[in-house]
Design a protein around this motif. Structure first.
Motif, PDB file in Angstrom:
ATOM      1  N   SER A 221      95.041  56.657 -44.944  1.00  0.00           N
ATOM      2  CA  SER A 221      95.682  57.800 -45.980  1.00  0.00           C
ATOM      3  C   SER A 221      96.650  57.421 -45.842  1.00  0.00           C
ATOM      4  O   SER A 221      97.271  56.303 -45.236  1.00  0.00           O
ATOM      5  CB  SER A 221      95.118  58.771 -44.877  1.00  0.00           C
ATOM      6  N   GLU A 223      98.981  58.874 -44.456  1.00  0.00           N
ATOM      7  CA  GLU A 223      99.632  59.851 -43.247  1.00  0.00           C
ATOM      8  C   GLU A 223     100.044  58.725 -42.680  1.00  0.00           C
ATOM      9  O   GLU A 223     100.897  58.283 -41.648  1.00  0.00           O
ATOM     10  CB  GLU A 223      98.907  60.361 -42.670  1.00  0.00           C
ATOM     11  N   ASP A 226     102.165  56.346 -43.734  1.00  0.00           N
ATOM     12  CA  ASP A 226     103.231  56.257 -42.718  1.00  0.00           C
ATOM     13  C   ASP A 226     103.723  56.346 -41.526  1.00  0.00           C
ATOM     14  O   ASP A 226     104.983  55.682 -41.200  1.00  0.00           O
ATOM     15  CB  ASP A 226     103.533  57.379 -43.599  1.00  0.00           C
ATOM     16  N   ALA A 227     103.031  56.547 -40.910  1.00  0.00           N
ATOM     17  CA  ALA A 227     102.811  56.695 -39.322  1.00  0.00           C
ATOM     18  C   ALA A 227     103.332  54.584 -38.891  1.00  0.00           C
ATOM     19  O   ALA A 227     103.539  54.514 -37.860  1.00  0.00           O
ATOM     20  CB  ALA A 227     101.463  56.979 -38.547  1.00  0.00           C
TER      21      ALA A 227
END
Length: 268
Positions: A221, A223, A226-227
């Motif tokens: 994903s 997310e 980005d993590a």
């Protein structure tokens, strides 16, 4: 897993027959080729094909860009040997080189063999899509192809977020050296935030604007993508490849629905 652009602080478009004629040249690294050949039975689609497209502003406004996307995405159902294809907008440009080039869309496809890629390029449906939708609407294109030198597959699914990095190497550095360093770096970093990678030496230099090496890092994903920035293991792995890189183009995109789930394309 790491991204190439993050590995150091960052301070020929289409030929007359774009996407159709591929100069399929063997890798200059015999060792890398032997390693990839040994792994090919375990990786279903090891040949990566990337095209970055900068569409005309009027094409985006008129819907012509959307028709281009649909016509190319529809090739998944008509071209034998095409293991996977995604065509869609760029999510983010993440490096000065990417911003300078300014691509708006990306095509990412995969094949089991180089002959499958060549057959895709020459297929009448592909030629029609290029002539009818890409050529009239593209201001610029960049393309790279590589054989995956990673040790494990990097499956892509609808909703996956992908970070693409194209690298120019420092003078005197060979692609197989970077491949070896990346293999060590990704092993050291582990499966950071669930990422899977594919990387290798570009074997179509005529269309690549000097980029010699490609890598995709696939996340479940946005997310997850980005993590990964700032992950301790990733930061430690960056130093392994930093000395080898001269410049990197980096961008991100999100994989859309499969062609069967997508809206019907315009006529090819």
């Amino acid at each position: 897993m790491i991204c190439l652009r993050a590995a150091f602080p960052l301070t020929s478009s289409f030929s007359s027959s774009p996407l159709r004629r591929l100069a399929l040249k063997p890798s200059s690294s015999r060792a890398a080729v032997l390693r990839v050949a040994a792994m090919s039975s375990a990786i279903a689609a090891p040949v990566e094909h990337i095209v970055l497209i900068k569409v005309r502003p009027e094409a985006a406004a008129s819907g012509a860009a959307a028709a281009m996307v649909s016509s190319l995405q529809a090739l998944s159902s008509v071209v034998p040997g095409l293991s996977y294809i995604h065509v869609g907008p760029v999510l983010r440009l993440r490096s000065p080189a990417a911003e300078a080039l300014g691509p708006t869309h990306v095509l990412h496809s995969r094949y089991a063999t180089k002959p499958d890629l060549a057959a895709y390029a020459a297929h009448p449906a592909h030629v029609a899509a290029v002539q009818g939708h890409v050529l009239p609407n593209a201001l610029d294109t960049t393309a790279v192809d590589w054989v995956n030198a990673a040790l494990v597959p990097s499956p892509v699914n609808p909703g996956s977020a992908v970070r693409l990095s194209l690298a120019k190497l420092k003078e005197g550095v060979e692609a197989h050296q970077l491949a070896e360093k990346l293999a060590a770096a990704t092993a050291a970093a582990g499966e950071a935030k669930g990422a899977k990678v594919s990387f290798g030496e570009n074997f179509s230099p005529a269309r690549a604007k000097g980029y010699q090496f490609g890598m995709v890092a696939v996340f479940d994903s946005v997310e997850g993508l980005d993590a990964v920035d700032g992950d301790g293991k990733v930061e430690a792995a960056k130093a392994i490849v930093r000395p080898l890189l001269d410049d990197v183009l980096e961008l991100e995109f999100v994989v859309g629905p499969a062609a069967a789930e997508a809206p019907a394309p315009a006529n090819l």
